[in-house]
Design a protein around this motif. Sequence first.
Motif, PDB file in Angstrom:
ATOM      1  N   GLN A   1      -6.636  -5.958   3.364  1.00 37.33           N
ATOM      2  CA  GLN A   1      -5.685  -6.887   2.759  1.00 37.33           C
ATOM      3  C   GLN A   1      -5.660  -6.764   1.233  1.00 37.33           C
ATOM      4  OE1 GLN A   1      -3.837  -7.494   5.456  1.00 37.33           O
ATOM      5  NE2 GLN A   1      -3.614  -9.667   4.941  1.00 37.33           N
ATOM      6  N   LEU A   2      -6.820  -6.534   0.641  1.00 35.40           N
ATOM      7  CA  LEU A   2      -6.867  -6.358  -0.805  1.00 35.40           C
ATOM      8  C   LEU A   2      -6.165  -5.069  -1.213  1.00 35.40           C
ATOM      9  CD1 LEU A   2     -10.476  -7.512  -1.784  1.00 35.40           C
ATOM     10  CD2 LEU A   2      -8.348  -8.794  -1.968  1.00 35.40           C
ATOM     11  N   GLN A   3      -6.357  -4.015  -0.445  1.00 28.55           N
ATOM     12  CA  GLN A   3      -5.673  -2.752  -0.745  1.00 28.55           C
ATOM     13  C   GLN A   3      -4.159  -2.927  -0.679  1.00 28.55           C
ATOM     14  OE1 GLN A   3      -7.605  -0.430   2.299  1.00 28.55           O
ATOM     15  NE2 GLN A   3      -9.040   0.526   0.866  1.00 28.55           N
ATOM     16  N   LYS A   4      -3.693  -3.617   0.349  1.00 26.06           N
ATOM     17  CA  LYS A   4      -2.250  -3.848   0.495  1.00 26.06           C
ATOM     18  C   LYS A   4      -1.723  -4.764  -0.599  1.00 26.06           C
ATOM     19  CE  LYS A   4      -2.081  -3.070   5.507  1.00 26.06           C
ATOM     20  NZ  LYS A   4      -1.850  -3.689   6.835  1.00 26.06           N
ATOM     21  N   SER A   5      -2.489  -5.804  -0.939  1.00 30.89           N
ATOM     22  CA  SER A   5      -2.081  -6.724  -2.007  1.00 30.89           C
ATOM     23  C   SER A   5      -2.004  -5.999  -3.343  1.00 30.89           C
ATOM     24  CB  SER A   5      -3.060  -7.893  -2.107  1.00 30.89           C
ATOM     25  OG  SER A   5      -3.046  -8.680  -0.928  1.00 30.89           O
ATOM     26  N   SER A   6      -2.979  -5.139  -3.593  1.00 36.21           N
ATOM     27  CA  SER A   6      -2.987  -4.357  -4.825  1.00 36.21           C
ATOM     28  C   SER A   6      -1.740  -3.492  -4.925  1.00 36.21           C
ATOM     29  CB  SER A   6      -4.243  -3.483  -4.889  1.00 36.21           C
ATOM     30  OG  SER A   6      -4.196  -2.600  -5.982  1.00 36.21           O
ATOM     31  N   ALA A   7      -1.370  -2.857  -3.820  1.00 39.21           N
ATOM     32  CA  ALA A   7      -0.186  -1.995  -3.811  1.00 39.21           C
ATOM     33  C   ALA A   7       1.085  -2.804  -4.066  1.00 39.21           C
ATOM     34  CB  ALA A   7      -0.097  -1.251  -2.481  1.00 39.21           C
ATOM     35  N   ILE A   8       1.187  -3.979  -3.447  1.00 35.59           N
ATOM     36  CA  ILE A   8       2.367  -4.836  -3.641  1.00 35.59           C
ATOM     37  C   ILE A   8       2.460  -5.283  -5.097  1.00 35.59           C
ATOM     38  CG2 ILE A   8       3.397  -7.066  -3.055  1.00 35.59           C
ATOM     39  CD1 ILE A   8       2.126  -6.690  -0.230  1.00 35.59           C
ATOM     40  N   ALA A   9       1.316  -5.685  -5.665  1.00 35.17           N
ATOM     41  CA  ALA A   9       1.304  -6.096  -7.068  1.00 35.17           C
ATOM     42  C   ALA A   9       1.746  -4.948  -7.967  1.00 35.17           C
ATOM     43  CB  ALA A   9      -0.088  -6.577  -7.461  1.00 35.17           C
ATOM     44  N   SER A  10       1.235  -3.762  -7.708  1.00 35.84           N
ATOM     45  CA  SER A  10       1.587  -2.593  -8.523  1.00 35.84           C
ATOM     46  C   SER A  10       3.075  -2.292  -8.438  1.00 35.84           C
ATOM     47  CB  SER A  10       0.782  -1.371  -8.074  1.00 35.84           C
ATOM     48  OG  SER A  10      -0.595  -1.554  -8.325  1.00 35.84           O
ATOM     49  N   GLN A  11       3.640  -2.429  -7.248  1.00 33.40           N
ATOM     50  CA  GLN A  11       5.080  -2.185  -7.065  1.00 33.40           C
ATOM     51  C   GLN A  11       5.922  -3.135  -7.905  1.00 33.40           C
ATOM     52  OE1 GLN A  11       5.512  -2.561  -2.817  1.00 33.40           O
ATOM     53  NE2 GLN A  11       4.284  -0.727  -2.420  1.00 33.40           N
ATOM     54  N   ASN A  12       5.355  -4.307  -8.215  1.00 30.00           N
ATOM     55  CA  ASN A  12       6.061  -5.301  -9.023  1.00 30.00           C
ATOM     56  C   ASN A  12       5.632  -5.272 -10.493  1.00 30.00           C
ATOM     57  OD1 ASN A  12       7.786  -7.346  -7.226  1.00 30.00           O
ATOM     58  ND2 ASN A  12       6.020  -6.679  -6.019  1.00 30.00           N
ATOM     59  N   GLY A  13       4.849  -4.267 -10.862  1.00 23.71           N
ATOM     60  CA  GLY A  13       4.417  -4.129 -12.244  1.00 23.71           C
ATOM     61  C   GLY A  13       3.411  -5.165 -12.685  1.00 23.71           C
ATOM     62  N   LEU A  14       2.593  -5.649 -11.740  1.00 25.58           N
ATOM     63  CA  LEU A  14       1.648  -6.723 -12.022  1.00 25.58           C
ATOM     64  C   LEU A  14       0.204  -6.272 -11.897  1.00 25.58           C
ATOM     65  CD1 LEU A  14       3.370  -9.480  -9.834  1.00 25.58           C
ATOM     66  CD2 LEU A  14       3.571  -9.227 -12.317  1.00 25.58           C
ATOM     67  N   GLN A  15      -0.660  -6.850 -12.714  1.00 25.83           N
ATOM     68  CA  GLN A  15      -2.102  -6.741 -12.480  1.00 25.83           C
ATOM     69  C   GLN A  15      -2.464  -7.652 -11.316  1.00 25.83           C
ATOM     70  OE1 GLN A  15      -3.859  -7.693 -16.445  1.00 25.83           O
ATOM     71  NE2 GLN A  15      -4.848  -5.716 -16.222  1.00 25.83           N
ATOM     72  N   PHE A  16      -3.475  -7.250 -10.547  1.00 23.62           N
ATOM     73  CA  PHE A  16      -3.908  -8.023  -9.382  1.00 23.62           C
ATOM     74  C   PHE A  16      -5.367  -8.412  -9.558  1.00 23.62           C
ATOM     75  CE2 PHE A  16      -5.764  -7.672  -4.942  1.00 23.62           C
ATOM     76  CZ  PHE A  16      -5.408  -8.957  -4.572  1.00 23.62           C
ATOM     77  N   ALA A  17      -5.661  -9.706  -9.378  1.00 21.98           N
ATOM     78  CA  ALA A  17      -7.040 -10.180  -9.532  1.00 21.98           C
ATOM     79  C   ALA A  17      -7.347 -11.270  -8.519  1.00 21.98           C
ATOM     80  CB  ALA A  17      -7.265 -10.708 -10.957  1.00 21.98           C
ATOM     81  N   MET A  18      -8.585 -11.308  -8.087  1.00 23.47           N
ATOM     82  CA  MET A  18      -9.085 -12.322  -7.164  1.00 23.47           C
ATOM     83  C   MET A  18     -10.007 -13.284  -7.903  1.00 23.47           C
ATOM     84  SD  MET A  18      -7.777 -11.682  -4.159  1.00 23.47           S
ATOM     85  CE  MET A  18      -8.826 -12.654  -3.060  1.00 23.47           C
ATOM     86  N   GLU A  19      -9.840 -14.579  -7.644  1.00 24.15           N
ATOM     87  CA  GLU A  19     -10.719 -15.571  -8.254  1.00 24.15           C
ATOM     88  C   GLU A  19     -11.966 -15.765  -7.406  1.00 24.15           C
ATOM     89  OE1 GLU A  19     -10.798 -20.204  -9.857  1.00 24.15           O
ATOM     90  OE2 GLU A  19      -8.899 -19.273  -9.265  1.00 24.15           O
ATOM     91  N   MET A  20     -13.101 -15.881  -8.086  1.00 23.16           N
ATOM     92  CA  MET A  20     -14.355 -16.188  -7.407  1.00 23.16           C
ATOM     93  C   MET A  20     -14.586 -17.689  -7.441  1.00 23.16           C
ATOM     94  SD  MET A  20     -18.250 -15.175  -8.447  1.00 23.16           S
ATOM     95  CE  MET A  20     -18.402 -16.626  -9.482  1.00 23.16           C
ATOM     96  N   ARG A  21     -14.729 -18.302  -6.250  1.00 21.10           N
ATOM     97  CA  ARG A  21     -14.950 -19.746  -6.177  1.00 21.10           C
ATOM     98  C   ARG A  21     -16.154 -20.049  -5.295  1.00 21.10           C
ATOM     99  NH1 ARG A  21      -9.808 -22.813  -4.118  1.00 21.10           N
ATOM    100  NH2 ARG A  21     -10.323 -21.608  -2.258  1.00 21.10           N
ATOM    101  N   ALA A  22     -17.001 -20.940  -5.753  1.00 15.76           N
ATOM    102  CA  ALA A  22     -18.100 -21.410  -4.920  1.00 15.76           C
ATOM    103  C   ALA A  22     -17.519 -22.029  -3.659  1.00 15.76           C
ATOM    104  CB  ALA A  22     -18.935 -22.438  -5.676  1.00 15.76           C
TER     105      ALA A  22
END
Length: 292
Positions: free
Chosen positions: A154-175
């Motif tokens: 899912q992260l790989q696919k999300s990264s690709a979608i973000a890139s297609q839209n010219g966006l940086q992709f980041a995940m937040e770390m939450r306790a």
Amino acid sequence: MMKVTCGFTIPITLYGLPPSVNNILKVMGEITDAGFNTMEMEIVAGEYDDYKANWDTITNHAQSLKLDVVSIMAVTYEMFSLDKAKRDKSLEDFATICEMTAGIGAKMITNCFYLPPEMVPKERTSIYHGGPSVAVDVPEGFRWSDLRGIVIEQLQKSSAIASQNGLQFAMEMRAGDFISSVDGIISIFNDCNVKNIGMVYDVAHANAINEYLDLGIYKLGKYLKLVHLSDNDGTRPYHYQPGKGNIDFKNIIDTLKKVNFDGHVVVDISGIDNILEEAVKMKNLVEELIAE
């Protein structure tokens, strides 16, 4: 140089999650009047039709205020579902939110490691509204390796979608999320083997899992994309204003300088009285630390 940004926790505290379109327009003015010229937003999958229908109005209003939206959190609660159909639908929602993010001129799309819905107890409890569940319901036949594989895919696919839209992709770390440590997330990122991925480092959450806050910054290295700032005493991931906990903000800013971080640091306080007033005080404090 680092820039101080208004977190979406402030509109949420004032107007709930998600704020209505009218309240988004209102709070943008309030944020600008308070002295911020950048902000974050959140868009909830399955609840964004109103936002989407009025996105041009929201975008134009932000532009008229000279208020830049720097990042948008895609709230996709089913992104890591054990059900493939739900995961696929979450990716569709994520793609729509990416399009909206690019449309308003933001440069980054973010997400969280939301517990798969099949593992959320029926009597769901959380520390704060919209926060991680405080309990987990492990289904029969569950294997961690299977879920870890789902996460990477899912992260790989999300990264690709973000890139297609010219966006940086980041995940937040939450306790409280099902992946909630700096080292655990770095391991996942390494196994994803994609360039467009990184972390939103939330010091309040990191403090609540007893991470060494400055060391966490060094650990992240290239993966550090955005920093959320708020205070607590380490017992719970509360998002208080500075001085209400034990987080050393000077040390954090100094460490960010040492690693040459030049992105956005976010005033991410939540659920407190006089929140706009407190946000301005915190903005001034952080800007002073950056300028030292």
